[in-house]
Write an enzyme that holds these catalytic residues in place. Sequence first.
Site, PDB file in Angstrom:
ATOM      1  N   ILE A 212      22.155 -68.055 -27.518  1.00 40.92           N
ATOM      2  CA  ILE A 212      21.033 -67.513 -26.752  1.00 40.92           C
ATOM      3  C   ILE A 212      21.510 -66.366 -25.866  1.00 40.92           C
ATOM      4  O   ILE A 212      20.827 -65.353 -25.698  1.00 40.92           O
ATOM      5  CB  ILE A 212      20.374 -68.610 -25.903  1.00 40.92           C
TER       6      ILE A 212
ATOM      7  N   ALA B 231      21.789 -75.484 -26.661  1.00 43.62           N
ATOM      8  CA  ALA B 231      22.417 -75.634 -25.360  1.00 43.62           C
ATOM      9  C   ALA B 231      22.723 -74.223 -24.882  1.00 43.62           C
ATOM     10  O   ALA B 231      23.042 -73.343 -25.674  1.00 43.62           O
ATOM     11  CB  ALA B 231      23.690 -76.464 -25.464  1.00 43.62           C
TER      12      ALA B 231
ATOM     13  N   LEU C 184      20.844 -63.855 -35.202  1.00 46.34           N
ATOM     14  CA  LEU C 184      21.644 -64.053 -36.409  1.00 46.34           C
ATOM     15  C   LEU C 184      21.707 -62.804 -37.273  1.00 46.34           C
ATOM     16  O   LEU C 184      22.631 -62.663 -38.078  1.00 46.34           O
ATOM     17  CB  LEU C 184      21.080 -65.222 -37.221  1.00 46.34           C
TER      18      LEU C 184
ATOM     19  N   LYS D 107      21.845 -78.928 -17.809  1.00 45.90           N
ATOM     20  CA  LYS D 107      23.200 -78.931 -18.358  1.00 45.90           C
ATOM     21  C   LYS D 107      24.177 -78.415 -17.308  1.00 45.90           C
ATOM     22  O   LYS D 107      23.989 -77.317 -16.779  1.00 45.90           O
ATOM     23  CB  LYS D 107      23.262 -78.062 -19.620  1.00 45.90           C
TER      24      LYS D 107
ATOM     25  N   GLN E 183      23.940 -74.952   1.287  1.00 45.88           N
ATOM     26  CA  GLN E 183      25.274 -74.771   1.842  1.00 45.88           C
ATOM     27  C   GLN E 183      26.318 -75.361   0.902  1.00 45.88           C
ATOM     28  O   GLN E 183      26.010 -76.129  -0.001  1.00 45.88           O
ATOM     29  CB  GLN E 183      25.370 -75.457   3.209  1.00 45.88           C
TER      30      GLN E 183
ATOM     31  N   VAL F 127       7.746 -59.361 -45.306  1.00 42.67           N
ATOM     32  CA  VAL F 127       8.168 -57.996 -45.576  1.00 42.67           C
ATOM     33  C   VAL F 127       8.768 -57.925 -46.977  1.00 42.67           C
ATOM     34  O   VAL F 127       9.666 -58.697 -47.323  1.00 42.67           O
ATOM     35  CB  VAL F 127       9.195 -57.515 -44.533  1.00 42.67           C
TER      36      VAL F 127
ATOM     37  N   THR G 289      26.768 -70.049 -26.769  1.00 44.29           N
ATOM     38  CA  THR G 289      26.603 -68.623 -26.474  1.00 44.29           C
ATOM     39  C   THR G 289      25.524 -67.934 -27.305  1.00 44.29           C
ATOM     40  O   THR G 289      25.268 -66.747 -27.106  1.00 44.29           O
ATOM     41  CB  THR G 289      27.937 -67.885 -26.697  1.00 44.29           C
TER      42      THR G 289
END
Length: 507
Positions: free
Chosen positions: A348, A52, A335, A80, A150, A187, A346
């Site tokens: 994203i 979200a 992360l 949303k 408007q 890696v 929050t």
Amino acid sequence: MNENSIRDVVIVGGGTAGWMAAAAFSRFLDNGYTRITLVESDEIGTVGVGEATIPPILRFNQMIGLAENQFLAETGGTFKLGIEFVDWGALGDRYFHPFGNYGQDLEGVPFHQLYLRERARKPVLEIAAWSMSAVAASLGRFGRPSTTAQSPIRELFYAFHFDAGLYAQLLRRLAESRGVTRVEGKVVTVGQRPEDGFVQSVALADGRVVAGDLFIDCSGFRGLLIEETLRTGYEDWRHWLPCDRAVAAPCAHMGEPTPFTRATARAAGWQWRIPLQHRIGNGLVYCSEYLDDDSAERQLLDSLESQALAEPRRLRFTTGRRRVLWSHNVVALGLAGGFLEPLESTSIHLIQSGIARLLALFPDNRFDAIEREEYNRQMGALYGDVRDFIILHYKLTNRDDSAFWQRCRTMNVPDSLAHRLALFGQKGRLFREEAELFSTSSWVSVCLGQHLVPEDIAPMVDALDSDLVAAAMEQLRRGYQETASQMPTHGAFLARCLEGMRQVPSW
């Protein structure tokens, strides 16, 4: 281009963060000499369980040239209008945090101050009745405002729900069509300059080496470059935000998708509900001190409104952030940079903000310290802003039905949040500092929704005629209600957007 220009940007890790960075860089670093390479391994999964978002995602999609209807079609997206909070202030409570503002300010007096005076004079509806987005959400309606709309329709603000995995795939196609090179591989080692520790390259399990000037760490919680290599350290915020586990499972739709996210407080945390086109995303965020993993999984599955579509996924995390998000020639996104539970959607936005600030402060290969310091200052302020706003939901509770909520209700909070609460609790005053993410209306939503009612109101309100204010407020309320009732249902509007958009795009 000059001898100091960045020629090779290497993104380590894919997923939402990696491919958002790749798509943005392919658009804004299309200068003829900067090469962008993304390294990811199919062996390593991503955390994305559905997302979200908040309204700035519209700007990001526009910035990279992604058409909105196409985005919705390719990601299973829905619209949303805000978040419904259930059982947060007390059991049985329900309030709505909408996008956009409440009502209209009058002669410089904030609308919420006018509302507080009316509320003190007589019974009134909840403040959500003066929000275009909240009223539309309550009726299950949606209409996308045009650029020439408007009032009151122009006061409707929105974001999206979407499948994060599908979004990453869409961004990958876009980025690769613009010249981004994807390298498949795991890696295993990181090469550093011996004299100063700057990262020079990453080596893959098959022996290939990918060299670069600037490295973007999108390796998830592991923080392969920013932490395992550069040892920047981590600020642990669990003393304020004690939830450290989550379990997620999708379920089938039972009707038309709602145009809002729902966050329901549980005995040891909270549960999300994110409606997509093809499923409903569900998850339980909880504190392992008060609920074990097996019990959490059973609690989530027992609460689903329809059959689960996949086995539950368990996640572990430590709320907080890296002490430094840009160190040497490494910038951490997603992360790899930190984790704040998705209570206000929050995740994203933190990625998007990190990308935008990096582009604004994009270095050359001298990597001046002032650029790193400014980036870290701005991102540190943003993380702190989001942290305080999430803590607000836990602190402002009257619940005492579980040890978890007793702990939250009585905990000390950061001085920055304590100051805001004191100002609002006295006379309803709120001030937005610099480029803070959450607006005054957002703070009003949670404070009033969770029963923090100011002791008094700002004296400036008394200069306005109470009868005229009451009449203006009633006119506004009727306007929102009448406008929302004329909108199509969310499902009908979404279907209209998706007509003819199911094919894979050609960029």
